[in-house]
Design a protein around this motif. Sequence first.
Motif, PDB file in Angstrom:
ATOM      1  N   GLY A  53      39.534 -39.015  64.622  1.00  0.00           N
ATOM      2  CA  GLY A  53      39.361 -40.451  64.791  1.00  0.00           C
ATOM      3  C   GLY A  53      39.157 -40.876  66.229  1.00  0.00           C
ATOM      4  O   GLY A  53      39.048 -42.069  66.514  1.00  0.00           O
ATOM      5  N   ASP A  54      39.105 -39.933  67.150  1.00  0.00           N
ATOM      6  CA  ASP A  54      38.918 -40.233  68.576  1.00  0.00           C
ATOM      7  C   ASP A  54      37.627 -41.018  68.776  1.00  0.00           C
ATOM      8  O   ASP A  54      36.551 -40.573  68.370  1.00  0.00           O
ATOM      9  CB  ASP A  54      38.855 -38.918  69.357  1.00  0.00           C
ATOM     10  N   PRO A  55      37.686 -42.213  69.399  1.00  0.00           N
ATOM     11  CA  PRO A  55      36.473 -43.016  69.630  1.00  0.00           C
ATOM     12  C   PRO A  55      35.410 -42.283  70.439  1.00  0.00           C
ATOM     13  O   PRO A  55      34.222 -42.626  70.371  1.00  0.00           O
ATOM     14  CB  PRO A  55      36.998 -44.250  70.374  1.00  0.00           C
ATOM     15  N   ALA A  56      35.841 -41.273  71.221  1.00  0.00           N
ATOM     16  CA  ALA A  56      34.873 -40.522  72.015  1.00  0.00           C
ATOM     17  C   ALA A  56      34.037 -39.566  71.162  1.00  0.00           C
ATOM     18  O   ALA A  56      33.036 -39.019  71.627  1.00  0.00           O
ATOM     19  CB  ALA A  56      35.594 -39.729  73.102  1.00  0.00           C
ATOM     20  N   VAL A  57      34.469 -39.350  69.923  1.00  0.00           N
ATOM     21  CA  VAL A  57      33.762 -38.443  69.023  1.00  0.00           C
ATOM     22  C   VAL A  57      32.881 -39.257  68.077  1.00  0.00           C
ATOM     23  O   VAL A  57      33.365 -40.172  67.412  1.00  0.00           O
ATOM     24  CB  VAL A  57      34.753 -37.592  68.199  1.00  0.00           C
ATOM     25  N   THR A  58      31.605 -38.902  68.016  1.00  0.00           N
ATOM     26  CA  THR A  58      30.672 -39.553  67.101  1.00  0.00           C
ATOM     27  C   THR A  58      30.310 -38.576  65.989  1.00  0.00           C
ATOM     28  O   THR A  58      29.766 -37.500  66.259  1.00  0.00           O
ATOM     29  CB  THR A  58      29.386 -39.987  67.833  1.00  0.00           C
ATOM     30  N   TRP A  59      30.620 -38.940  64.768  1.00  0.00           N
ATOM     31  CA  TRP A  59      30.322 -38.085  63.618  1.00  0.00           C
ATOM     32  C   TRP A  59      28.970 -38.454  63.029  1.00  0.00           C
ATOM     33  O   TRP A  59      28.570 -39.609  63.036  1.00  0.00           O
ATOM     34  CB  TRP A  59      31.393 -38.229  62.537  1.00  0.00           C
ATOM     35  N   ARG A  60      28.277 -37.465  62.533  1.00  0.00           N
ATOM     36  CA  ARG A  60      27.014 -37.719  61.843  1.00  0.00           C
ATOM     37  C   ARG A  60      26.797 -36.668  60.770  1.00  0.00           C
ATOM     38  O   ARG A  60      27.393 -35.596  60.801  1.00  0.00           O
ATOM     39  CB  ARG A  60      25.840 -37.718  62.817  1.00  0.00           C
ATOM     40  N   ARG A  61      25.968 -36.969  59.826  1.00  0.00           N
ATOM     41  CA  ARG A  61      25.669 -36.035  58.755  1.00  0.00           C
ATOM     42  C   ARG A  61      24.692 -34.965  59.232  1.00  0.00           C
ATOM     43  O   ARG A  61      23.926 -35.184  60.171  1.00  0.00           O
ATOM     44  CB  ARG A  61      25.056 -36.771  57.559  1.00  0.00           C
ATOM     45  N   ARG A  62      24.723 -33.811  58.575  1.00  0.00           N
ATOM     46  CA  ARG A  62      23.726 -32.779  58.831  1.00  0.00           C
ATOM     47  C   ARG A  62      23.272 -32.208  57.495  1.00  0.00           C
ATOM     48  O   ARG A  62      24.006 -32.223  56.513  1.00  0.00           O
ATOM     49  CB  ARG A  62      24.276 -31.660  59.731  1.00  0.00           C
ATOM     50  N   ARG A  63      22.081 -31.699  57.478  1.00  0.00           N
ATOM     51  CA  ARG A  63      21.532 -31.158  56.239  1.00  0.00           C
ATOM     52  C   ARG A  63      22.283 -29.902  55.827  1.00  0.00           C
ATOM     53  O   ARG A  63      22.656 -29.080  56.664  1.00  0.00           O
ATOM     54  CB  ARG A  63      20.049 -30.849  56.396  1.00  0.00           C
ATOM     55  N   VAL A  64      22.491 -29.748  54.531  1.00  0.00           N
ATOM     56  CA  VAL A  64      23.171 -28.559  54.012  1.00  0.00           C
ATOM     57  C   VAL A  64      22.319 -27.314  54.245  1.00  0.00           C
ATOM     58  O   VAL A  64      22.837 -26.243  54.578  1.00  0.00           O
ATOM     59  CB  VAL A  64      23.476 -28.728  52.512  1.00  0.00           C
ATOM     60  N   LEU A  65      21.003 -27.445  54.091  1.00  0.00           N
ATOM     61  CA  LEU A  65      20.083 -26.328  54.269  1.00  0.00           C
ATOM     62  C   LEU A  65      18.932 -26.751  55.174  1.00  0.00           C
ATOM     63  O   LEU A  65      18.540 -27.925  55.182  1.00  0.00           O
ATOM     64  CB  LEU A  65      19.505 -25.889  52.915  1.00  0.00           C
ATOM     65  N   ASN A  66      18.396 -25.782  55.925  1.00  0.00           N
ATOM     66  CA  ASN A  66      17.186 -26.099  56.675  1.00  0.00           C
ATOM     67  C   ASN A  66      15.986 -26.020  55.728  1.00  0.00           C
ATOM     68  O   ASN A  66      16.119 -25.700  54.539  1.00  0.00           O
ATOM     69  CB  ASN A  66      17.023 -25.172  57.889  1.00  0.00           C
ATOM     70  N   ALA A  67      14.798 -26.288  56.251  1.00  0.00           N
ATOM     71  CA  ALA A  67      13.614 -26.391  55.385  1.00  0.00           C
ATOM     72  C   ALA A  67      13.328 -25.079  54.654  1.00  0.00           C
ATOM     73  O   ALA A  67      13.023 -25.078  53.454  1.00  0.00           O
ATOM     74  CB  ALA A  67      12.404 -26.811  56.217  1.00  0.00           C
ATOM     75  N   SER A  68      13.428 -23.961  55.359  1.00  0.00           N
ATOM     76  CA  SER A  68      13.142 -22.668  54.729  1.00  0.00           C
ATOM     77  C   SER A  68      14.196 -22.314  53.690  1.00  0.00           C
ATOM     78  O   SER A  68      13.875 -21.809  52.602  1.00  0.00           O
ATOM     79  CB  SER A  68      13.063 -21.572  55.798  1.00  0.00           C
ATOM     80  N   GLU A  69      15.463 -22.560  54.005  1.00  0.00           N
ATOM     81  CA  GLU A  69      16.531 -22.299  53.043  1.00  0.00           C
ATOM     82  C   GLU A  69      16.360 -23.158  51.795  1.00  0.00           C
ATOM     83  O   GLU A  69      16.643 -22.705  50.675  1.00  0.00           O
ATOM     84  CB  GLU A  69      17.887 -22.572  53.687  1.00  0.00           C
ATOM     85  N   ALA A  70      15.896 -24.383  51.979  1.00  0.00           N
ATOM     86  CA  ALA A  70      15.677 -25.270  50.836  1.00  0.00           C
ATOM     87  C   ALA A  70      14.581 -24.731  49.924  1.00  0.00           C
ATOM     88  O   ALA A  70      14.656 -24.866  48.691  1.00  0.00           O
ATOM     89  CB  ALA A  70      15.317 -26.677  51.315  1.00  0.00           C
ATOM     90  N   LEU A  71      13.560 -24.101  50.508  1.00  0.00           N
ATOM     91  CA  LEU A  71      12.502 -23.495  49.698  1.00  0.00           C
ATOM     92  C   LEU A  71      13.058 -22.328  48.873  1.00  0.00           C
ATOM     93  O   LEU A  71      12.699 -22.158  47.699  1.00  0.00           O
ATOM     94  CB  LEU A  71      11.362 -23.012  50.597  1.00  0.00           C
TER      95      LEU A  71
END
Length: 222
Positions: A53-71
Amino acid sequence: MDSLPPLGELLPSLAPVLAFAGAALVLLLLFDALVRGARRRWWGTSPAVAAVGDPAVTWRRRRVLNASEALVLAAAEAVAARLDPAWRVWPQVALGEVLETAGRTEADRLGWLRINAKRCDLLLVDGGGLPLAAIEYQGGGHFRGDWAERDATKCLALERAGVIVVEVAAPLARRPEALRRRLVDALAPLAADGSRAGAEAVRQGSSERSGRVRRGVRSARG
Protein backbone atom coordinates in the motif's frame (compact mmCIF):
# COMPACT_ATOMS: atom_id res chain seq x y z
CA MET A 1 -56.00 -23.51 -17.90
CA ASP A 2 -56.81 -23.13 -14.22
CA SER A 3 -56.48 -19.60 -12.88
CA LEU A 4 -53.81 -18.86 -10.33
CA PRO A 5 -54.94 -18.57 -6.71
CA PRO A 6 -55.06 -15.07 -5.22
CA LEU A 7 -51.81 -13.75 -3.80
CA GLY A 8 -53.33 -13.69 -0.33
CA GLU A 9 -53.75 -17.45 -0.42
CA LEU A 10 -50.14 -18.01 -1.60
CA LEU A 11 -48.45 -15.91 1.07
CA PRO A 12 -48.90 -18.36 3.98
CA SER A 13 -47.24 -21.17 2.00
CA LEU A 14 -44.43 -18.85 0.86
CA ALA A 15 -43.70 -17.50 4.33
CA PRO A 16 -41.17 -20.23 5.33
CA VAL A 17 -39.31 -19.82 2.03
CA LEU A 18 -39.17 -16.04 2.38
CA ALA A 19 -38.02 -16.32 5.99
CA PHE A 20 -35.21 -18.71 5.02
CA ALA A 21 -34.10 -16.45 2.15
CA GLY A 22 -34.11 -13.44 4.45
CA ALA A 23 -32.05 -15.23 7.11
CA ALA A 24 -29.54 -16.41 4.47
CA LEU A 25 -29.17 -12.86 3.16
CA VAL A 26 -28.55 -11.51 6.66
CA LEU A 27 -25.88 -14.17 7.29
CA LEU A 28 -24.14 -13.35 4.01
CA LEU A 29 -24.10 -9.64 4.86
CA LEU A 30 -22.69 -10.38 8.33
CA PHE A 31 -20.00 -12.64 6.89
CA ASP A 32 -19.02 -9.97 4.36
CA ALA A 33 -18.80 -7.35 7.11
CA LEU A 34 -16.63 -9.62 9.28
CA VAL A 35 -14.24 -10.36 6.39
CA ARG A 36 -13.89 -6.71 5.47
CA GLY A 37 -13.38 -5.75 9.09
CA ALA A 38 -10.66 -8.37 9.56
CA ARG A 39 -8.82 -7.02 6.51
CA ARG A 40 -9.06 -3.41 7.67
CA ARG A 41 -7.53 -4.31 11.05
CA TRP A 42 -4.34 -5.37 9.26
CA TRP A 43 -3.98 -2.23 7.15
CA GLY A 44 -2.22 -0.20 9.80
CA THR A 45 -0.17 -2.96 11.45
CA SER A 46 1.08 -5.44 8.84
CA PRO A 47 4.47 -4.81 7.16
CA ALA A 48 3.26 -6.80 4.14
CA VAL A 49 0.11 -4.68 3.76
CA ALA A 50 2.14 -1.51 4.30
CA ALA A 51 4.57 -2.52 1.56
CA VAL A 52 1.90 -3.12 -1.08
CA GLY A 53 0.00 0.00 0.00
CA ASP A 54 3.04 2.31 -0.05
CA PRO A 55 2.08 5.46 -2.06
CA ALA A 56 5.53 5.33 -3.64
CA VAL A 57 4.61 2.02 -5.29
CA THR A 58 2.47 2.11 -8.43
CA TRP A 59 0.76 -1.17 -9.31
CA ARG A 60 -0.31 -2.07 -12.81
CA ARG A 61 -1.56 -5.11 -14.66
CA ARG A 62 0.62 -7.23 -16.92
CA ARG A 63 -0.28 -9.77 -19.54
CA VAL A 64 -0.33 -13.40 -18.44
CA LEU A 65 1.35 -14.46 -21.70
CA ASN A 66 3.38 -12.66 -24.33
CA ALA A 67 2.26 -12.72 -27.97
CA SER A 68 4.17 -15.89 -28.90
CA GLU A 69 3.07 -17.75 -25.77
CA ALA A 70 -0.52 -16.78 -26.54
CA LEU A 71 -0.20 -18.37 -29.99
CA VAL A 72 1.04 -21.59 -28.40
CA LEU A 73 -1.85 -21.50 -25.92
CA ALA A 74 -4.40 -21.12 -28.72
CA ALA A 75 -2.87 -24.03 -30.62
CA ALA A 76 -2.71 -26.20 -27.47
CA GLU A 77 -6.37 -25.47 -26.67
CA ALA A 78 -7.42 -26.41 -30.21
CA VAL A 79 -5.45 -29.66 -30.14
CA ALA A 80 -6.71 -30.53 -26.65
CA ALA A 81 -10.32 -29.96 -27.68
CA ARG A 82 -9.91 -32.36 -30.62
CA LEU A 83 -8.15 -35.07 -28.63
CA ASP A 84 -10.45 -34.96 -25.59
CA PRO A 85 -13.22 -32.36 -25.07
CA ALA A 86 -12.77 -32.65 -21.29
CA TRP A 87 -9.14 -31.52 -21.40
CA ARG A 88 -8.23 -27.96 -20.47
CA VAL A 89 -5.06 -25.88 -20.85
CA TRP A 90 -4.09 -23.51 -18.05
CA PRO A 91 -1.37 -20.83 -18.41
CA GLN A 92 1.42 -19.92 -15.97
CA VAL A 93 0.71 -22.55 -13.32
CA ALA A 94 2.87 -22.72 -10.18
CA LEU A 95 4.29 -26.21 -9.78
CA GLY A 96 3.73 -26.09 -6.03
CA GLU A 97 -0.01 -26.04 -6.72
CA VAL A 98 -0.05 -29.15 -8.93
CA LEU A 99 2.79 -31.33 -7.58
CA GLU A 100 3.24 -32.78 -4.13
CA THR A 101 5.50 -35.32 -2.46
CA ALA A 102 4.14 -38.54 -1.04
CA GLY A 103 5.87 -38.19 2.33
CA ARG A 104 6.37 -35.60 5.06
CA THR A 105 10.09 -35.98 5.68
CA GLU A 106 12.68 -33.22 5.59
CA ALA A 107 13.76 -34.50 2.17
CA ASP A 108 10.16 -34.13 0.94
CA ARG A 109 9.97 -30.58 2.29
CA LEU A 110 13.26 -29.53 0.72
CA GLY A 111 12.36 -31.11 -2.62
CA TRP A 112 8.99 -29.36 -2.69
CA LEU A 113 10.57 -26.00 -1.83
CA ARG A 114 12.81 -26.36 -4.88
CA ILE A 115 9.84 -26.45 -7.24
CA ASN A 116 7.20 -24.48 -5.32
CA ALA A 117 7.85 -21.10 -6.96
CA LYS A 118 8.61 -22.49 -10.42
CA ARG A 119 5.96 -22.31 -13.12
CA CYS A 120 5.14 -24.12 -16.32
CA ASP A 121 4.10 -21.99 -19.27
CA LEU A 122 1.05 -24.12 -20.07
CA LEU A 123 -0.43 -27.06 -18.18
CA LEU A 124 -2.71 -29.62 -19.82
CA VAL A 125 -5.16 -31.16 -17.34
CA ASP A 126 -7.83 -33.82 -17.68
CA GLY A 127 -11.52 -33.41 -16.89
CA GLY A 128 -10.82 -33.80 -13.17
CA GLY A 129 -8.05 -31.19 -13.10
CA LEU A 130 -5.24 -33.76 -12.93
CA PRO A 131 -2.05 -32.63 -14.72
CA LEU A 132 -1.17 -34.55 -17.87
CA ALA A 133 1.46 -32.48 -19.66
CA ALA A 134 3.49 -29.32 -19.22
CA ILE A 135 4.03 -27.34 -22.43
CA GLU A 136 7.17 -25.21 -22.27
CA TYR A 137 7.71 -22.43 -24.82
CA GLN A 138 11.41 -21.75 -25.32
CA GLY A 139 11.44 -18.13 -26.41
CA GLY A 140 14.26 -15.64 -26.54
CA GLY A 141 14.32 -15.13 -22.78
CA HIS A 142 14.43 -18.82 -21.93
CA PHE A 143 18.15 -19.45 -22.27
CA ARG A 144 19.39 -17.01 -19.67
CA GLY A 145 21.37 -17.40 -16.47
CA ASP A 146 21.02 -20.81 -14.88
CA TRP A 147 18.45 -22.00 -17.45
CA ALA A 148 19.88 -25.52 -17.62
CA GLU A 149 19.57 -26.05 -13.87
CA ARG A 150 16.08 -24.55 -13.84
CA ASP A 151 14.98 -26.83 -16.66
CA ALA A 152 16.52 -29.92 -15.07
CA THR A 153 14.84 -29.25 -11.71
CA LYS A 154 11.43 -28.55 -13.19
CA CYS A 155 11.43 -31.32 -15.79
CA LEU A 156 12.69 -33.98 -13.39
CA ALA A 157 9.98 -33.18 -10.82
CA LEU A 158 7.25 -33.19 -13.47
CA GLU A 159 8.39 -36.43 -15.05
CA ARG A 160 8.78 -38.20 -11.70
CA ALA A 161 5.16 -37.23 -10.97
CA GLY A 162 4.03 -38.72 -14.30
CA VAL A 163 3.55 -35.41 -16.13
CA ILE A 164 5.14 -35.33 -19.57
CA VAL A 165 7.05 -32.24 -20.72
CA VAL A 166 6.50 -30.91 -24.24
CA GLU A 167 9.11 -28.39 -25.37
CA VAL A 168 8.14 -25.92 -28.09
CA ALA A 169 10.98 -24.13 -29.85
CA ALA A 170 10.45 -20.42 -30.51
CA PRO A 171 10.14 -20.63 -34.35
CA LEU A 172 7.16 -22.99 -34.06
CA ALA A 173 4.97 -20.26 -32.52
CA ARG A 174 4.84 -18.56 -35.95
CA ARG A 175 4.37 -21.79 -37.92
CA PRO A 176 0.83 -22.94 -37.08
CA GLU A 177 0.86 -26.27 -38.93
CA ALA A 178 4.27 -27.32 -37.58
CA LEU A 179 3.19 -26.29 -34.08
CA ARG A 180 -0.03 -28.30 -34.39
CA ARG A 181 1.88 -31.40 -35.51
CA ARG A 182 4.33 -31.03 -32.63
CA LEU A 183 1.50 -30.87 -30.10
CA VAL A 184 -0.52 -33.67 -31.66
CA ASP A 185 2.50 -35.98 -31.80
CA ALA A 186 3.26 -35.33 -28.13
CA LEU A 187 -0.29 -35.36 -26.73
CA ALA A 188 -2.19 -37.88 -28.86
CA PRO A 189 -0.72 -40.90 -27.00
CA LEU A 190 -2.25 -39.56 -23.78
CA ALA A 191 -5.71 -39.60 -25.34
CA ALA A 192 -5.18 -42.94 -27.10
CA ASP A 193 -4.01 -44.68 -23.95
CA GLY A 194 -6.59 -43.19 -21.64
CA SER A 195 -5.19 -39.90 -20.35
CA ARG A 196 -3.05 -40.57 -17.30
CA ALA A 197 -2.36 -44.18 -18.27
CA GLY A 198 -0.60 -42.99 -21.40
CA ALA A 199 1.72 -40.66 -19.53
CA GLU A 200 4.05 -43.46 -18.57
CA ALA A 201 4.62 -44.54 -22.16
CA VAL A 202 5.21 -41.01 -23.42
CA ARG A 203 7.38 -40.32 -20.39
CA GLN A 204 9.92 -42.85 -21.64
CA GLY A 205 10.41 -40.77 -24.75
CA SER A 206 10.94 -37.59 -22.75
CA SER A 207 13.45 -39.15 -20.35
CA GLU A 208 16.15 -39.00 -23.01
CA ARG A 209 15.61 -35.25 -23.37
CA SER A 210 15.70 -34.88 -19.58
CA GLY A 211 19.07 -36.61 -19.57
CA ARG A 212 20.38 -34.10 -22.08
CA VAL A 213 19.20 -31.23 -19.88
CA ARG A 214 20.95 -32.69 -16.83
CA ARG A 215 24.16 -33.09 -18.83
CA GLY A 216 23.79 -29.44 -19.81
CA VAL A 217 23.66 -28.51 -16.12
CA ARG A 218 26.91 -30.30 -15.46
CA SER A 219 28.53 -28.62 -18.46
CA ALA A 220 27.33 -25.18 -17.36
CA ARG A 221 28.69 -25.73 -13.86
CA GLY A 222 31.96 -27.22 -15.10
